[in-house]
Enzyme design. Structure first.
Site, PDB file in Angstrom:
ATOM      1  N   ASN A  17      -2.429   5.005   0.390  1.00  0.00           N
ATOM      2  CA  ASN A  17      -2.278   3.894  -0.551  1.00  0.00           C
ATOM      3  C   ASN A  17      -3.482   3.908  -1.511  1.00  0.00           C
ATOM      4  OD1 ASN A  17      -2.668   1.288  -1.683  1.00  0.00           O
ATOM      5  ND2 ASN A  17      -1.197   0.445  -0.237  1.00  0.00           N
ATOM      6  N   ASP A  19      -4.028   1.828  -4.121  1.00  0.00           N
ATOM      7  CA  ASP A  19      -4.201   0.576  -4.871  1.00  0.00           C
ATOM      8  C   ASP A  19      -5.657   0.309  -5.238  1.00  0.00           C
ATOM      9  OD1 ASP A  19      -1.528   0.130  -4.429  1.00  0.00           O
ATOM     10  OD2 ASP A  19      -1.814  -1.483  -2.981  1.00  0.00           O
ATOM     11  N   HIS A  20      -6.554   0.574  -4.296  1.00  0.00           N
ATOM     12  CA  HIS A  20      -7.923   0.109  -4.517  1.00  0.00           C
ATOM     13  C   HIS A  20      -8.748   1.036  -5.403  1.00  0.00           C
ATOM     14  CE1 HIS A  20      -6.941  -3.385  -2.440  1.00  0.00           C
ATOM     15  NE2 HIS A  20      -6.608  -2.738  -1.347  1.00  0.00           N
ATOM     16  N   ARG A  28     -13.743  -3.205 -14.322  1.00  0.00           N
ATOM     17  CA  ARG A  28     -14.393  -3.024 -15.614  1.00  0.00           C
ATOM     18  C   ARG A  28     -13.409  -2.922 -16.777  1.00  0.00           C
ATOM     19  NH1 ARG A  28     -19.821  -1.152 -16.058  1.00  0.00           N
ATOM     20  NH2 ARG A  28     -20.926  -2.674 -14.810  1.00  0.00           N
ATOM     21  N   HIS A  53       1.263  -0.437  -4.544  1.00  0.00           N
ATOM     22  CA  HIS A  53       1.840  -1.786  -4.562  1.00  0.00           C
ATOM     23  C   HIS A  53       1.714  -2.359  -5.965  1.00  0.00           C
ATOM     24  CE1 HIS A  53       1.788  -6.025  -2.455  1.00  0.00           C
ATOM     25  NE2 HIS A  53       2.718  -5.938  -3.382  1.00  0.00           N
ATOM     26  N   ARG A  55       1.839  -5.378  -7.763  1.00  0.00           N
ATOM     27  CA  ARG A  55       1.873  -6.812  -7.462  1.00  0.00           C
ATOM     28  C   ARG A  55       2.309  -7.594  -8.691  1.00  0.00           C
ATOM     29  NH1 ARG A  55      -1.072  -8.283  -2.516  1.00  0.00           N
ATOM     30  NH2 ARG A  55      -0.651 -10.406  -3.202  1.00  0.00           N
ATOM     31  N   ARG A  59      -2.902  -7.053 -10.191  1.00  0.00           N
ATOM     32  CA  ARG A  59      -4.361  -7.081  -9.988  1.00  0.00           C
ATOM     33  C   ARG A  59      -4.931  -5.684  -9.750  1.00  0.00           C
ATOM     34  NH1 ARG A  59      -4.608  -9.948  -4.096  1.00  0.00           N
ATOM     35  NH2 ARG A  59      -3.354 -11.470  -5.211  1.00  0.00           N
ATOM     36  N   HIS A  60      -4.102  -4.740  -9.284  1.00  0.00           N
ATOM     37  CA  HIS A  60      -4.611  -3.370  -9.167  1.00  0.00           C
ATOM     38  C   HIS A  60      -3.677  -2.378  -9.876  1.00  0.00           C
ATOM     39  CE1 HIS A  60      -2.219  -3.781  -5.510  1.00  0.00           C
ATOM     40  NE2 HIS A  60      -3.161  -4.405  -4.842  1.00  0.00           N
ATOM     41  N   GLU A  80       5.485  -0.260  -2.976  1.00  0.00           N
ATOM     42  CA  GLU A  80       5.498  -1.547  -2.277  1.00  0.00           C
ATOM     43  C   GLU A  80       5.800  -2.622  -3.301  1.00  0.00           C
ATOM     44  OE1 GLU A  80       2.133  -0.468   1.073  1.00  0.00           O
ATOM     45  OE2 GLU A  80       1.747  -2.047  -0.375  1.00  0.00           O
ATOM     46  N   THR A 110      -4.776  -9.878   0.290  1.00  0.00           N
ATOM     47  CA  THR A 110      -3.956  -8.702   0.563  1.00  0.00           C
ATOM     48  C   THR A 110      -2.684  -9.216   1.230  1.00  0.00           C
ATOM     49  OG1 THR A 110      -3.891  -6.569   1.708  1.00  0.00           O
ATOM     50  CG2 THR A 110      -5.120  -8.320   2.793  1.00  0.00           C
ATOM     51  N   THR A 111      -1.785  -8.309   1.615  1.00  0.00           N
ATOM     52  CA  THR A 111      -0.523  -8.756   2.206  1.00  0.00           C
ATOM     53  C   THR A 111      -0.820  -9.310   3.595  1.00  0.00           C
ATOM     54  OG1 THR A 111       0.451  -6.905   1.035  1.00  0.00           O
ATOM     55  CG2 THR A 111       1.859  -8.052   2.591  1.00  0.00           C
ATOM     56  N   GLU A 161       8.429  -1.098   8.485  1.00  0.00           N
ATOM     57  CA  GLU A 161       7.003  -0.811   8.613  1.00  0.00           C
ATOM     58  C   GLU A 161       6.378  -1.966   9.390  1.00  0.00           C
ATOM     59  OE1 GLU A 161       4.867   0.882   5.343  1.00  0.00           O
ATOM     60  OE2 GLU A 161       3.001  -0.116   5.947  1.00  0.00           O
ATOM     61  N   HIS A 200      -1.569  -1.199   7.616  1.00  0.00           N
ATOM     62  CA  HIS A 200      -2.400  -2.330   7.188  1.00  0.00           C
ATOM     63  C   HIS A 200      -3.648  -2.428   8.054  1.00  0.00           C
ATOM     64  CE1 HIS A 200      -3.687  -6.004   5.288  1.00  0.00           C
ATOM     65  NE2 HIS A 200      -2.744  -5.790   4.399  1.00  0.00           N
ATOM     66  N   GLY A 201      -4.779  -2.244   7.384  1.00  0.00           N
ATOM     67  CA  GLY A 201      -6.067  -2.435   8.051  1.00  0.00           C
ATOM     68  C   GLY A 201      -6.521  -1.284   8.917  1.00  0.00           C
ATOM     69  N   GLY A 222      -4.811   2.609   3.175  1.00  0.00           N
ATOM     70  CA  GLY A 222      -5.435   2.588   1.862  1.00  0.00           C
ATOM     71  C   GLY A 222      -6.869   2.130   1.852  1.00  0.00           C
ATOM     72  N   HIS A 223      -7.092   0.849   2.073  1.00  0.00           N
ATOM     73  CA  HIS A 223      -8.393   0.234   1.817  1.00  0.00           C
ATOM     74  C   HIS A 223      -9.538   0.972   2.497  1.00  0.00           C
ATOM     75  CE1 HIS A 223     -11.589  -2.802   2.501  1.00  0.00           C
ATOM     76  NE2 HIS A 223     -11.332  -3.075   1.239  1.00  0.00           N
TER      77      HIS A 223
HETATM   78  N1  PXP Z   1       1.415  -1.051   4.286  1.00  0.00           N
HETATM   79  C1  PXP Z   1       1.726  -2.137   3.544  1.00  0.00           C
HETATM   80  C2  PXP Z   1       3.136  -2.609   3.542  1.00  0.00           C
HETATM   81  C3  PXP Z   1       0.749  -2.786   2.762  1.00  0.00           C
HETATM   82  O1  PXP Z   1       1.082  -3.868   2.024  1.00  0.00           O
HETATM   83  C4  PXP Z   1      -0.558  -2.256   2.729  1.00  0.00           C
HETATM   84  C5  PXP Z   1      -1.593  -2.893   1.846  1.00  0.00           C
HETATM   85  O2  PXP Z   1      -1.216  -2.751   0.513  1.00  0.00           O
HETATM   86  C6  PXP Z   1      -0.825  -1.115   3.500  1.00  0.00           C
HETATM   87  C7  PXP Z   1       0.160  -0.552   4.287  1.00  0.00           C
HETATM   88  C8  PXP Z   1      -2.184  -0.492   3.515  1.00  0.00           C
HETATM   89  O3  PXP Z   1      -3.110  -1.377   4.062  1.00  0.00           O
HETATM   90  P1  PXP Z   1      -4.654  -1.035   3.953  1.00  0.00           P
HETATM   91  O4  PXP Z   1      -4.992  -0.960   2.509  1.00  0.00           O
HETATM   92  O5  PXP Z   1      -5.302  -2.169   4.671  1.00  0.00           O
HETATM   93  O6  PXP Z   1      -4.860   0.285   4.661  1.00  0.00           O
END
Ligand code: PXP
Length: 262
Positions: A17, A19-20, A28, A53, A55, A59-60, A80, A110-111, A161, A200-201, A222-223
């Site tokens: 992912n 996104d970040h 910036r 994602h 959104r 935002r990203h 997403e 976040t979600t 998921e 996630h996480g 991702g994060h």
């Molecule tokens: N899966 C889903 C459905 C998510 O919404 C996210 C966060 O965008 C992730 C996975 C990835 O989560 P993380 O960025 O915490 O790894």
């Protein structure tokens, strides 16, 4: 949008992912760092797919990022999206490989939880059928909960998921209990014929036990990977995650059909 098959026949895929990368760019304004460049690096580092994602508040990831990711990367894209008409139009325009429907609230960072599939059957049915008719593989992001799994089965989505956020947030006995919840929900979904993803996480510390659940076919991360990239570089952070996943899922578990089918 060309069909982009998964490159490997691994029994456990990694969706990166990005996104970040866009979060940092947007801090910036301007064009750097470029999420598309991150996607290319992820591909070189062993990612099986790219997740982004879009959104409601942008935002990203931006609309233009989705255009470029759809056009210029040669990995499957997992979009997403919230279950809104605006997002449905965008998904139908780009026809990504997969769309993961997530809950979305503007004020969240976040979600924060899974979709209430059980409570929103009628609302979600339209999205599942429109996306499926466009050959987009629909995934529903849910808590590891029997009621939500059964509701996803009733909706006819091919993929769920499982939200690993709570598992990652707690420690000790609570983490053991959350892992068991993930295992039970994953097995229930697989027994009902669904493909099971999780995410996630997840971090280097939390990925192994989730990766070891044999019915899980894909992790979306991702994060942590983008944060770790600040210190070791993106390619190295993804490679290390891939190695941990492979160690948790030995080659003997490899399902030769997996790459081709999903
Ligand atoms: N899966 C889903 C459905 C998510 O919404 C996210 C966060 O965008 C992730 C996975 C990835 O989560 P993380 O960025 O915490 O790894």
């Amino acid at each position: 949008m060309p069909v982009r098959p998964y490159r490997s026949a691994r029994s456990l895929r990694l969706g990166v992912n990005i996104d970040h990368v866009a979060t940092i760019r947007n801090a910036r304004g301007g064009l750097v760092p470029d999420p598309l460049r991150a996607a290319h690096i992820a591909a070189a580092a062993g990612a099986d797919g790219i997740t982004a994602h879009l959104r409601e508040d942008r935002r990203h990831i931006s609309d233009h990022d989705i255009v470029r990711l759809s056009r210029d990367i040669d990995l499957p894209l997992n979009l997403e999206m919230a279950a809104t008409d605006e997002m449905l139009d965008i998904a139908l325009r780009h026809r990504p490989h997969a769309a993961c429907i997530v809950p979305e609230r503007r004020e969240e960072r976040t979600t924060e939880g899974g979709l209430d599939v059980a409570g929103q059957h009628n609302h979600l049915a339209r999205f599942v059928s429109a996306l499926s008719a466009a050959t987009v593989r629909v995934s529903l992001f849910i808590e590891p909960d029997a009621r939500q799994v059964d509701a996803a089965v009733a909706l006819g989505a091919p993929v769920v998921e499982l939200h690993t956020g709570r598992y990652c947030d707690v420690q000790g006995a609570a983490r053991v209990a959350e892992l068991e919840r993930l295992r039970v929900a994953a097995q229930r979904a697989a027994d009902a014929g669904l493909e099971v993803h999780a995410g996630h996480g997840l971090t280097y510390d939390t990925v192994r036990d989730v990766a070891a659940i044999p019915v899980i076919r894909e992790l979306n991360i991702g994060h942590f990977l983008i944060g770790e990239a600040i210190f070791v570089g993106l390619e190295a952070s993804i490679r290390r995650m891939r190695t941990l996943m492979d160690e948790a899922r030995p080659e003997a578990d490899m399902d030769p059909a997996s790459g081709a089918s999903a």
